[in-house]
Design a protein around this motif. Sequence first.
Motif, PDB file in Angstrom:
ATOM      1  N   ARG A  64       7.131 -13.382   8.517  1.00 27.59           N
ATOM      2  CA  ARG A  64       5.895 -12.636   8.255  1.00 27.59           C
ATOM      3  C   ARG A  64       5.706 -12.386   6.760  1.00 27.59           C
ATOM      4  O   ARG A  64       4.930 -11.524   6.368  1.00 27.59           O
ATOM      5  N   SER A  65       6.400 -13.156   5.941  1.00 26.38           N
ATOM      6  CA  SER A  65       6.403 -12.856   4.504  1.00 26.38           C
ATOM      7  C   SER A  65       5.009 -12.946   3.896  1.00 26.38           C
ATOM      8  O   SER A  65       4.658 -12.152   3.014  1.00 26.38           O
ATOM      9  N   SER A  66       4.186 -13.878   4.348  1.00 24.03           N
ATOM     10  CA  SER A  66       2.826 -13.995   3.800  1.00 24.03           C
ATOM     11  C   SER A  66       1.994 -12.760   4.144  1.00 24.03           C
ATOM     12  O   SER A  66       1.251 -12.232   3.305  1.00 24.03           O
ATOM     13  N   GLU A  67       2.126 -12.301   5.386  1.00 30.46           N
ATOM     14  CA  GLU A  67       1.407 -11.102   5.818  1.00 30.46           C
ATOM     15  C   GLU A  67       1.871  -9.877   5.029  1.00 30.46           C
ATOM     16  O   GLU A  67       1.052  -9.067   4.563  1.00 30.46           O
ATOM     17  N   LEU A  68       3.197  -9.744   4.873  1.00 33.04           N
ATOM     18  CA  LEU A  68       3.735  -8.606   4.121  1.00 33.04           C
ATOM     19  C   LEU A  68       3.288  -8.657   2.662  1.00 33.04           C
ATOM     20  O   LEU A  68       2.979  -7.615   2.067  1.00 33.04           O
ATOM     21  N   ALA A  69       3.237  -9.859   2.098  1.00 27.53           N
ATOM     22  CA  ALA A  69       2.808  -9.999   0.704  1.00 27.53           C
ATOM     23  C   ALA A  69       1.355  -9.571   0.530  1.00 27.53           C
ATOM     24  O   ALA A  69       1.002  -8.904  -0.455  1.00 27.53           O
ATOM     25  N   ALA A  70       0.512  -9.934   1.486  1.00 22.21           N
ATOM     26  CA  ALA A  70      -0.897  -9.531   1.420  1.00 22.21           C
ATOM     27  C   ALA A  70      -1.028  -8.008   1.516  1.00 22.21           C
ATOM     28  O   ALA A  70      -1.827  -7.384   0.796  1.00 22.21           O
ATOM     29  N   THR A  71      -0.237  -7.395   2.400  1.00 16.42           N
ATOM     30  CA  THR A  71      -0.249  -5.936   2.521  1.00 16.42           C
ATOM     31  C   THR A  71       0.234  -5.295   1.231  1.00 16.42           C
ATOM     32  O   THR A  71      -0.347  -4.310   0.749  1.00 16.42           O
ATOM     33  N   TYR A  72       1.302  -5.839   0.649  1.00 18.06           N
ATOM     34  CA  TYR A  72       1.830  -5.319  -0.612  1.00 18.06           C
ATOM     35  C   TYR A  72       0.743  -5.333  -1.687  1.00 18.06           C
ATOM     36  O   TYR A  72       0.534  -4.334  -2.399  1.00 18.06           O
ATOM     37  N   LYS A  73       0.047  -6.458  -1.834  1.00 17.29           N
ATOM     38  CA  LYS A  73      -0.977  -6.570  -2.882  1.00 17.29           C
ATOM     39  C   LYS A  73      -2.082  -5.537  -2.681  1.00 17.29           C
ATOM     40  O   LYS A  73      -2.569  -4.943  -3.652  1.00 17.29           O
ATOM     41  N   HIS A  74      -2.469  -5.327  -1.428  1.00 11.87           N
ATOM     42  CA  HIS A  74      -3.515  -4.335  -1.144  1.00 11.87           C
ATOM     43  C   HIS A  74      -3.029  -2.929  -1.503  1.00 11.87           C
ATOM     44  O   HIS A  74      -3.753  -2.160  -2.164  1.00 11.87           O
ATOM     45  N   VAL A  75      -1.813  -2.602  -1.092  1.00 10.17           N
ATOM     46  CA  VAL A  75      -1.275  -1.265  -1.368  1.00 10.17           C
ATOM     47  C   VAL A  75      -1.120  -1.058  -2.872  1.00 10.17           C
ATOM     48  O   VAL A  75      -1.485  -0.007  -3.418  1.00 10.17           O
ATOM     49  N   TYR A  76      -0.580  -2.062  -3.566  1.00 14.19           N
ATOM     50  CA  TYR A  76      -0.333  -1.945  -5.006  1.00 14.19           C
ATOM     51  C   TYR A  76      -1.639  -1.698  -5.761  1.00 14.19           C
ATOM     52  O   TYR A  76      -1.720  -0.839  -6.640  1.00 14.19           O
ATOM     53  N   LYS A  77      -2.679  -2.430  -5.395  1.00 13.43           N
ATOM     54  CA  LYS A  77      -3.935  -2.376  -6.141  1.00 13.43           C
ATOM     55  C   LYS A  77      -4.850  -1.246  -5.688  1.00 13.43           C
ATOM     56  O   LYS A  77      -5.507  -0.597  -6.513  1.00 13.43           O
ATOM     57  N   GLU A  78      -4.890  -0.971  -4.385  1.00 11.11           N
ATOM     58  CA  GLU A  78      -5.912  -0.079  -3.847  1.00 11.11           C
ATOM     59  C   GLU A  78      -5.392   1.274  -3.359  1.00 11.11           C
ATOM     60  O   GLU A  78      -6.162   2.230  -3.255  1.00 11.11           O
ATOM     61  N   VAL A  79      -4.119   1.352  -3.003  1.00  5.57           N
ATOM     62  CA  VAL A  79      -3.614   2.549  -2.328  1.00  5.57           C
ATOM     63  C   VAL A  79      -2.690   3.386  -3.220  1.00  5.57           C
ATOM     64  O   VAL A  79      -2.918   4.574  -3.420  1.00  5.57           O
ATOM     65  N   ASP A  80      -1.634   2.756  -3.735  1.00  8.67           N
ATOM     66  CA  ASP A  80      -0.649   3.510  -4.509  1.00  8.67           C
ATOM     67  C   ASP A  80      -1.225   3.937  -5.853  1.00  8.67           C
ATOM     68  O   ASP A  80      -1.842   3.134  -6.564  1.00  8.67           O
ATOM     69  N   LYS A  81      -1.036   5.196  -6.198  1.00  8.76           N
ATOM     70  CA  LYS A  81      -1.617   5.744  -7.423  1.00  8.76           C
ATOM     71  C   LYS A  81      -0.567   6.063  -8.485  1.00  8.76           C
ATOM     72  O   LYS A  81      -0.843   6.788  -9.434  1.00  8.76           O
ATOM     73  N   THR A  82       0.643   5.532  -8.339  1.00  5.73           N
ATOM     74  CA  THR A  82       1.676   5.755  -9.352  1.00  5.73           C
ATOM     75  C   THR A  82       1.186   5.228 -10.701  1.00  5.73           C
ATOM     76  O   THR A  82       0.776   4.068 -10.796  1.00  5.73           O
ATOM     77  N   PRO A  83       1.200   6.049 -11.738  1.00 10.99           N
ATOM     78  CA  PRO A  83       0.689   5.586 -13.038  1.00 10.99           C
ATOM     79  C   PRO A  83       1.595   4.531 -13.669  1.00 10.99           C
ATOM     80  O   PRO A  83       2.817   4.534 -13.457  1.00 10.99           O
ATOM     81  N   THR A  84       0.991   3.619 -14.397  1.00  6.40           N
ATOM     82  CA  THR A  84       1.747   2.611 -15.144  1.00  6.40           C
ATOM     83  C   THR A  84       1.236   2.603 -16.583  1.00  6.40           C
ATOM     84  O   THR A  84       0.068   2.881 -16.842  1.00  6.40           O
ATOM     85  N   SER A  85       2.125   2.296 -17.515  1.00 10.85           N
ATOM     86  CA  SER A  85       1.724   2.237 -18.917  1.00 10.85           C
ATOM     87  C   SER A  85       2.660   1.287 -19.653  1.00 10.85           C
ATOM     88  O   SER A  85       3.753   0.969 -19.181  1.00 10.85           O
ATOM     89  N   LEU A  86       2.218   0.842 -20.816  1.00 12.43           N
ATOM     90  CA  LEU A  86       3.082   0.047 -21.677  1.00 12.43           C
ATOM     91  C   LEU A  86       4.216   0.924 -22.192  1.00 12.43           C
ATOM     92  O   LEU A  86       4.040   2.123 -22.398  1.00 12.43           O
ATOM     93  N   PHE A  87       5.377   0.316 -22.398  1.00  5.89           N
ATOM     94  CA  PHE A  87       6.463   1.054 -23.027  1.00  5.89           C
ATOM     95  C   PHE A  87       6.120   1.299 -24.501  1.00  5.89           C
ATOM     96  O   PHE A  87       5.380   0.538 -25.129  1.00  5.89           O
ATOM     97  N   ASP A  88       6.671   2.372 -25.041  1.00  8.69           N
ATOM     98  CA  ASP A  88       6.413   2.723 -26.435  1.00  8.69           C
ATOM     99  C   ASP A  88       6.815   1.580 -27.364  1.00  8.69           C
ATOM    100  O   ASP A  88       7.905   1.016 -27.236  1.00  8.69           O
ATOM    101  N   GLY A  89       5.945   1.253 -28.280  1.00  4.62           N
ATOM    102  CA  GLY A  89       6.264   0.266 -29.306  1.00  4.62           C
ATOM    103  C   GLY A  89       5.913  -1.161 -28.964  1.00  4.62           C
ATOM    104  O   GLY A  89       6.066  -2.054 -29.815  1.00  4.62           O
ATOM    105  N   VAL A  90       5.422  -1.425 -27.760  1.00  6.82           N
ATOM    106  CA  VAL A  90       5.173  -2.810 -27.346  1.00  6.82           C
ATOM    107  C   VAL A  90       4.171  -3.505 -28.268  1.00  6.82           C
ATOM    108  O   VAL A  90       4.456  -4.576 -28.821  1.00  6.82           O
TER     109      VAL A  90
END
Length: 213
Positions: A64-90
């Motif tokens: 079911r890896s393709s199905e799980l991957a599609a779910t992951y992409k949806h959750v990552y982009k649309e559901v999970d709100k954990t902030p992300t940022s560049l590391f200092d100095g990049v």
Amino acid sequence: MKYKLVILDWDGTVMDTVPKIVNTINTVADQYSFPRESEEKTKSIIGLSLENALETLFPEQANRSSELAATYKHVYKEVDKTPTSLFDGVEHVLKQLTDQGVKVAVATGKSRQGLNRLMEETGLAGYFVTTRTADEAESKPNPDMLNQIMSELGILPCDTVMVGDTIIDMEMARLANVDAIGVTFGVASGEQLKAAGARYITSQFAQLVDGLR
């Protein structure tokens, strides 16, 4: 500068995305009623292509890896709100390298769509002469990404260095016969990165230039 080409991992190296990846994987596990893996094991698959990572974490669900991957992409982009940022100095370091004539590239387990979205959001695209994602190459630690980049740019392994935060990145560098630099603000510890072959280790992106000398 010792190197003509610096190849950077993205997740956990350029951008602080590791907590978001872990949270997304946990959400996928919850949605399918899979038991969550430990944080350490979940972090250990970061860098693999997405389907390979999910198959490694949930081997009994490999079909079911393709199905799980599609779910992951949806959750990552649309559901999970954990902030992300560049590391200092990049951006400062990328500008330094570019100004000194060093070519900078990216080799990441992200999808092409995912990397392009983050490149646009961060405004960093102009610093990279080329990039490779899991959509265009074999999954890390296979050295295919590095070999493709070096071939495209006509740069030898002895003039190239891979910078990453995982044991997978260090192994990929070894298989491509290039030096590796480990950063400790992503997944692996300095001890783990050194044992995996890193020739220099830094806890701050801003100090990366010291290792490149």
